[in-house]
Motif scaffolding. Structure first.
Motif, PDB file in Angstrom:
ATOM      1  N   LYS A 122       0.506  -0.283  -2.215  1.00 31.92           N
ATOM      2  CA  LYS A 122       0.760   0.328  -0.933  1.00 31.92           C
ATOM      3  C   LYS A 122       2.289   0.854  -1.199  1.00 31.92           C
ATOM      4  N   THR A 161       5.248   2.913   1.070  1.00 32.76           N
ATOM      5  CA  THR A 161       5.476   3.017   2.665  1.00 32.76           C
ATOM      6  C   THR A 161       4.591   4.180   3.352  1.00 32.76           C
ATOM      7  N   ASP A 201       1.679   4.893   2.733  1.00 32.97           N
ATOM      8  CA  ASP A 201       0.347   4.617   2.552  1.00 32.97           C
ATOM      9  C   ASP A 201      -0.081   3.860   3.582  1.00 32.97           C
ATOM     10  N   LEU A 202       1.070   3.207   4.421  1.00 36.47           N
ATOM     11  CA  LEU A 202       0.719   2.233   5.440  1.00 36.47           C
ATOM     12  C   LEU A 202       0.475   2.795   6.751  1.00 36.47           C
ATOM     13  N   LYS A 203      -0.684   2.211   7.412  1.00 38.57           N
ATOM     14  CA  LYS A 203      -0.956   2.701   8.719  1.00 38.57           C
ATOM     15  C   LYS A 203      -0.930   1.531   9.516  1.00 38.57           C
ATOM     16  N   TYR A 228       9.473  -0.438   7.367  1.00 40.87           N
ATOM     17  CA  TYR A 228       9.013  -0.517   6.327  1.00 40.87           C
ATOM     18  C   TYR A 228       9.730   0.882   5.941  1.00 40.87           C
ATOM     19  N   PRO A 257       8.083  -1.836   0.556  1.00 40.46           N
ATOM     20  CA  PRO A 257       6.989  -1.973  -0.167  1.00 40.46           C
ATOM     21  C   PRO A 257       7.107  -1.348  -1.533  1.00 40.46           C
ATOM     22  N   LYS A 277       6.061   6.887  11.859  1.00 37.69           N
ATOM     23  CA  LYS A 277       6.121   6.945  10.589  1.00 37.69           C
ATOM     24  C   LYS A 277       6.920   8.159  10.435  1.00 37.69           C
ATOM     25  N   ASP A 336      -9.128   6.612   3.906  1.00 37.34           N
ATOM     26  CA  ASP A 336      -8.089   5.494   3.630  1.00 37.34           C
ATOM     27  C   ASP A 336      -8.161   5.280   2.250  1.00 37.34           C
TER      28      ASP A 336
END
Lengths: 792, 294, 169
Positions: free
Chosen positions: A47, A49, A51-53, A227, A256, A287, C45
């Motif tokens: 992952k 940054t 890609d993060l949720k 992040y 990350p 974000k 996702d």
């Protein structure tokens, strides 16, 4: 593999069989271990940054100024706020007005512009919305009234009286001014048998990491978690805490996976600062992200410059003195540009010996995107000018360019005229090797290569970590902690170092495993995190393998000492009689004693004493002289390299192809040969792409006209030449762990010069201007033809 | 980046598609591959309220040889379908080569010949070679269908002659007397770069096998150096009826240099483009004669 | 004709699409402006597919659409209705990596990793069509994928190795 123990025993052939390392040859370094982050990256599981949720997360964007220089008269956010899904719109009044910047000497940037915007894209407002799409709609609905001001767009003239002032505090737009004199250059020039001056023009490039920046800020209960795509979690933590008046301990920065940095992700951006404010105001994670065009606008890439290089010589080809006079384009803010400025001249005395040196430089403010520290920092363009100049000198003096370089090459254990202390240096051997590999003497003979073909050379050298931190502090530059799992089957390395693709996590784990007497395959790493890992300044100045490597080595040695002590207790033998290699502890004096495994000893240690932990720390010794700017370009150790390129030029079109390229490196002990080669390939390709293809272009209003990968042409797999690497092996560099040297940045120092000099031999045309685009080469050829015709 | 909202239709017959075009007029855009349209929408240069996909129209991707007449290529045939088409390769590999020089593999799998034409980007790679080979365009409109020379489709940079309710459905390359053809582009990178200059040449030659090669007929087309693909009529006149010699090619190059109408932009200056047209006209003539349609 | 939509209270149509991704059929109700890359990343996702330029210039978002490599940033998800998509997450068998993935790790063809997914998908498409490509074909096959870290050389070597050949570069 010993399944029971979970330990993998290394069987790879070893690169350093011929070298003795204090009686014990290393097994975990000098080996092309697979990347520790390789599998997550090839499976898409890793992952970044973006890609993060997080639950309830909002999306945010910055509004950029459409004008290069404009007073902000008013901002009306009411229409934007009415759009469904727009949660918050902020302007300068909502954010701290404390100026920031990565260089403490010039904090000159505001979180959001207060009085005026200084380049196209300068941040004016920010939004947080329920989704990405709404952000774009909201930005369009913000109404900003500007009073457009004349803009300073040309750095060559920005210092003239009457030019628009970018910052009122800096008269004549001078951001940084350097006037250094070492020895007596004037006298040397006056008395020289031969002197020459050349002028080269650089160009703006941008490293364009393929991952665009993004940052996720979560401000909750007085604590801020960020992040972000960062090369240095420490500098981000420090500057974010400073901006908001928070304790550093309340700012948690996590990097990350990072999709390339090259210097452009070293400093916090509007994404982190505005994201934090938006998160605080909405109570939700936010974000923030740049798209590709905004990446070009944010920039912090390569400075362009005007480079005047003069040198004084004996007729036999002995270099005596050098004078350089540079003007560089810094853009609207300082970023890391002060260091870039000092590096531009400061690194020049490394590769060749001369006793007298004059270095003058002006770094100009302009109403263009700010420039910073791109791979090689200040060195590549000045080095191009200098290496071009050397080939011109060689031609004047009738000496082969390689011979001229050999004659003046840097010697080991010497100090440069500007006070840089060099220990090991094998550039001379590298020149010899390059000559053999390329068949240099033959190829340089007139008429040997077909028409339109030529071969050229360049050299480079770079710091293995900067001597000083970016902002003044007395902290050690690296630290690390290793914790061995209770049963000894794994060990985790903790450090704030960041892997931006260069392979730091892999190499640091190899270094830790080597020092522990353990196996790389059992290492884990937790890094790039300010809350769980100890301090490291991060990935820049090609420092991690050396400085963080020292910390890892020391932490590993502490573990090894504890293991040997425990093993001694278990075996009833003195610890001094035991060695620990590849996770096996055995007796030197009694080879028949059954060896113990690292894991059984580690388990015993835990049962008796608790967690098996080792820590290591490294502080750079005091380096450099006392003149202004002396800390820049100092380093514990310098790498050296030389490259050659063989090119073919189509004289009718100016099209140039590199057919083959070579690199010979004095890189000391290599920790991971595959990763090292990857760095050299990548640096050469990036350098070559900058040389012939890339240039950020602006319209006459200061707006970027090619801020995408269609117009800004990064070279493709079809454009890179075949490439041959070679090493001058050594392990005697005393200042670094195992005698290693940097590899990431010095490798693109020689490239521009080598390509220019090859084109020079191929066509007789001197490319005094970057990029050496097909059209620029064609123009130079036309100019030469006209001049030749006029002579007749 | 994002795409503004739009309604989407995928009609299954030409008449249905034309009805939709008639209904939505300027608010509608036809989408085929979308590799040109979607970036323009992301850049907010276009904001159609309706997209009409023509991929489901019958025969719209078909590539076939009509015996005794020529090659028919459906407007929605992708560049790679052309690159790998046996029909096209057996007759005019020069068209396949032109398609292969375009963009990147990922784009060639999606972008279409029809899109490459109606987008009317001056640097497009297919129009010059198609025009050199005398191609025609079939345009469907309400209650009528017209077939026009391909070069007449282009009316200006990114402008075509289609009415808002018309649709390009087919490109036709007639069997002709041309014995050789070629297209070469000059770009600033070896892949994924727009043509700075493109030159297509189609020639009818005689006697080349016997060593006395004469040029009976010639069509030369320049790409990226005028508002639309441009016929090099003066260069054609230079070579027509001449023996194929380096001097003739050189002379044609000189004429091409002066007759093209390039502009300066950030990729190349006018002067440099002129030079390239000259060099590439010369080289294409020579290569066509040496290689036939390859 | 696509009529399978509902209209929300703002008058925006939402269309039902069924796309097979990595062997599994997913049915979702989406706006027409949803791009395939966002469908994968946001709806499913599957964040292995990256966005680098959003204009089809960098290849980071390459996926296989009916076994052909495409830039998923330039494809409407609605146009993939009834089609088969393979993303990087669908390449490896449960336990073992695809040979291309293995060779990328082995040859140091991965650095920052951001272009890697797209690069591997282009390589996969190439080797599916051409199991023994020449070095030139490998270069051409990945020429729509930009990499800033590796200089491509180890990538070319890895793909050649995945096809059982050695690259002479």
């Amino acid at each position: 593999m010993n399944e029971e123990e979970g330990i993998v025993y290394s069987k790879e052939n070893h690169l350093y069989d011929h070298i003795r390392f204090a009686g014990q040859r290393p097994t975990q370094i000098g080996v092309s271990k697979p990347r520790i982050d390789g599998v997550p990256k090839v499976t898409g599981a890793g992952k970044y940054t973006g890609d993060l949720k997080f639950p309830n997360m909002l999306y945010g964007k910055l509004l950029g100024s459409p004008h290069a220089h404009a007073k902000i008269l008013s901002i009306d956010t009411s229409e934007a706020e009415k759009i469904p899904g727009v949660m918050k719109v902020i302007t300068a009044k909502d954010v701290p007005d404390l100026k920031y910047g990565i260089s403490p000497a010039r904090w000159d940037e505001n979180v959001l512009c207060i009085d005026k915007a200084r380049f196209v894209g300068d941040k004016v407002a920010a939004v947080a919305c329920v989704d990405e799409e709404t952000c774009y709609k909201a930005l369009k609905a913000i109404k900003v009234e500007y009073e457009v001001l004349p803009a300073a767009l040309d750095y060559h003239t920005a210092m003239e009286d009457g030019q628009p002032q970018v910052h009122d505090e800096y008269p004549n737009n001078i951001n940084t001014e350097i006037h250094h004199k070492f020895g007596d250059p004037d006298k040397a020039f006056a008395e020289a048998e031969y002197t020459r001056t050349d002028i080269c023009e650089g160009h703006r490039t941008y490293s364009s990491p393929i991952e665009p920046h993004s940052a996720i800020s979560i401000w909750k209960d007085g604590k801020l978690t960020v992040y972000c795509s960062s090369q240095s979690v420490h500098y981000f933590q420090y500057y974010i805490a400073r901006e908001f008046g928070l304790k550093m301990g309340d700012v948690h920065v996590i990097s990350p996976l990072v999709g390339g940095g090259f210097g452009q992700k070293l400093e916090p951006t509007g994404l982190e600062f505005c994201g934090a404010v938006l998160s605080k105001l909405t109570g939700r994670p936010v974000k923030m992200f740049y798209d590709r065009y905004e990446m070009f606008q944010h920039n912090r890439g390569r400075h362009q410059g005007h480079y005047e290089v003069s040198s004084a010589w004996k007729k036999d080809g002995t270099m005596q003195a050098v004078k350089v006079n540079f003007i560089t384009d810094g853009g609207a803010y300082t970023s890391l540009g002060i260091a870039t400025a000092y590096y531009a001249g400061g690194l020049l005395p490394l590769t060749y010996v001369f006793d007298h040196f004059q270095f003058d430089l002006l770094r100009m403010y302009t109403n263009l995107p700010a420039c910073g520290a791109q791979r090689g920092h200040g060195a590549p363009q000045p080095k191009y000018a200098f290496e071009s100049h050397l080939d011109n000198v060689a031609m004047d003096l009738g000496i082969d360019p390689l011979e001229l370089r050999k004659k003046n090459v840097r010697k080991p254990y010497t100090t440069t005229c500007n006070g840089l202390q060099i220990q090991t240096c094998r550039l001379g051997e590298a020149f010899e090797k390059l000559g053999e590999m390329t068949d240099w003497d033959k190829k340089r003979k007139p008429g040997h290569l077909p028409k339109g073909r030529g071969i050229g050379i360049g050299s480079g050298s770079f710091v293995t970590g900067a001597g000083y931190p970016i902002y003044r502090n007395d902290w050690p530059s690296s630290s690390a902690m290793i914790r061995v799992n209770e049963d000894g089957t794994a060990a985790t390395l903790y450090t704030q170092a960041v892997d931006i693709g260069q392979g730091a996590y892999t190499v640091l784990c190899q270094e830790a495993a080597e020092a522990m007497g353990y196996c790389y395959e059992n290492m884990k790493i937790v890094a790039g995190d300010t809350e769980v890992a100890p301090l490291d300044f991060g990935a820049y100045a090609s420092r991690l393998t050396a400085t963080c490597g020292w910390a890892c080595k020391r932490a590993g040695e502490e573990i090894k000492a504890k293991i040997l002590e425990t093993a001694g207790f278990m075996l009833h033998l003195p610890p001094e009689d035991l060695i620990c290699v590849d996770g096996v502890i055995s007796s030197v004096s009694r080879p028949k004693v059954k060896p113990l495994t690292f894991s059984e000893v580690a388990k015993k240690y835990f049962i008796i004493k608790g967690p098996l932990v080792g820590t290591g720390v490294y502080t750079v010794p005091r380096l450099g002289g006392y003149h202004k700017g002396a800390p820049v370009a100092t380093s514990i150790c310098y790498s050296f390299c030389t490259q050659a390129a063989e090119v073919e030029v189509d004289e009718e079109t100016g099209e140039v192809a590199v057919l083959q390229a070579w690199d010979v490196h004095d890189a000391g002990t290599v920790i991971n040969p595959a990763l090292m080669q990857g760095q050299v390939h990548g640096a050469f390709a990036m350098g070559f792409s900058e040389t012939v293809s890339e240039q950020v272009l602006f319209d006459d209003k200061g707006k970027i006209i090619n801020g995408d990968f269609g117009g800004y042409r990064v070279i493709t797999a079809l454009d890179v030449p075949s490439f041959t690497n070679a090493l001058i092996p050594s392990s005697d560099e005393p200042s670094t762990p195992w005698g290693l040297k940097e590899i990431g940045e010095g490798s693109n120092n020689p490239t521009m010069g080598a390509v220019r000099n090859a084109i020079f031999q191929a066509t007789g045309v001197s490319c005094e201007k970057l990029p050496m685009s097909y059209e620029n080469i064609w123009r130079a050829i036309q100019k030469k033809k006209a001049a030749d015709a006029a002579k007749k | 980046m994002y795409l503004p909202d739009f309604d989407y239709y995928a009609p299954e017959s030409v008449s249905e598609a034309l009805d939709l075009l008639t209904e939505h007029k300027e608010n509608a855009k036809v989408i085929c591959g979308g590799t040109d349209l979607l970036p323009k929408m992301k850049h907010e240069l276009l904001a159609p309220k309706v997209l009409i996909s023509i991929k489901k129209l019958p025969n719209i991707k078909k590539i076939e040889y009509v015996k005794g007449k020529g090659i028919s290529i459906g407007a929605a045939a992708t560049h790679n379908e052309i690159v790998f088409s046996e029909v096209v390769n057996s007759k005019y590999p020069s068209i396949c080569n032109a398609a292969a020089q375009m963009a990147a593999n990922q784009v060639r799998h999606v972008g279409t010949i029809g899109g490459n034409i109606v987008s009317a980007v001056p640097s497009a790679d297919l129009p010059p070679i198609l025009i050199a080979l005398g191609a025609t365009a079939k345009i469907a409109g309400p209650g009528k269908e017209r077939v026009i020379p391909l070069e007449d489709v282009f009316t200006g940079p990114q402008q075509n002659c289609l009415e808002a309710n018309e649709l390009l459905t087919e490109i036709f390359i007639p069997d002709g007397d041309m014995t050789c053809s070629t297209y070469h582009k000059f770009a600033l990178r070896r892949a994924g770069a727009l043509a700075v200059v493109g030159v297509a040449v189609a020639l009818q030659t005689k006697g080349c096998a016997d060593g006395a090669c004469s040029i009976e007929d010639a069509r030369i087309v320049y790409g990226a150096v005028a508002p639309t693909p441009m016929r090099g009529v003066k260069a054609e006149a230079v070579v027509k009826g001449k023996m194929a010699t380096d001097d003739v090619f050189e002379e044609a190059g000189k004429v091409a240099y002066s007759e093209c109408k390039p502009i300066s932009d950030f990729r190349a200056s006018e002067e440099y483009r002129r030079n390239l047209v000259g060099v590439y006209t010369k080289r294409c003539l020579k290569r066509a004669i040496e290689n036939g349609h390859k | 004709m696509t009529t399978n939509y509902i209209t929300d209270r703002h008058g925006i149509r939402r269309y039902m699409v069924t796309i097979e991704v990595n062997g599994i059929e997913y049915t979702r109700v989406i706006k027409a402006n949803v791009l395939l890359v966002n469908f994968l990343r946001d709806e499913l996702d599957l964040t292995g597919t990256k966005k680098g330029c959003e204009l089809g210039d960098c290849g980071s978002c390459t996926v296989l659409l009916n076994d052909r490599p495409v830039n998923s940033c330039l494809i409407l998800a609605i146009e993939c209705d009834g089609m088969k998509v393979t993303s990087i997450e669908g390449l490896a068998e449960t336990e073992s990596l695809d040979i291309i993935q293995q060779k990328f790790v082995e040859f140091g063809a991965v650095q920052c990793g951001y272009c890697t997914a797209g690069m591997i998908m282009s390589a996969k498409a190439l080797l599916m069509k051409n199991p023994k490509p020449t070095e030139g074909e490998v270069r051409a096959g990945i020429s729509g994928n930009l990499c800033r870290c590796t200089g491509y050389i180890n990538i070319i070597k890895a793909i050649m190795a995945a096809s059982g050949q050695e690259a002479a570069i």
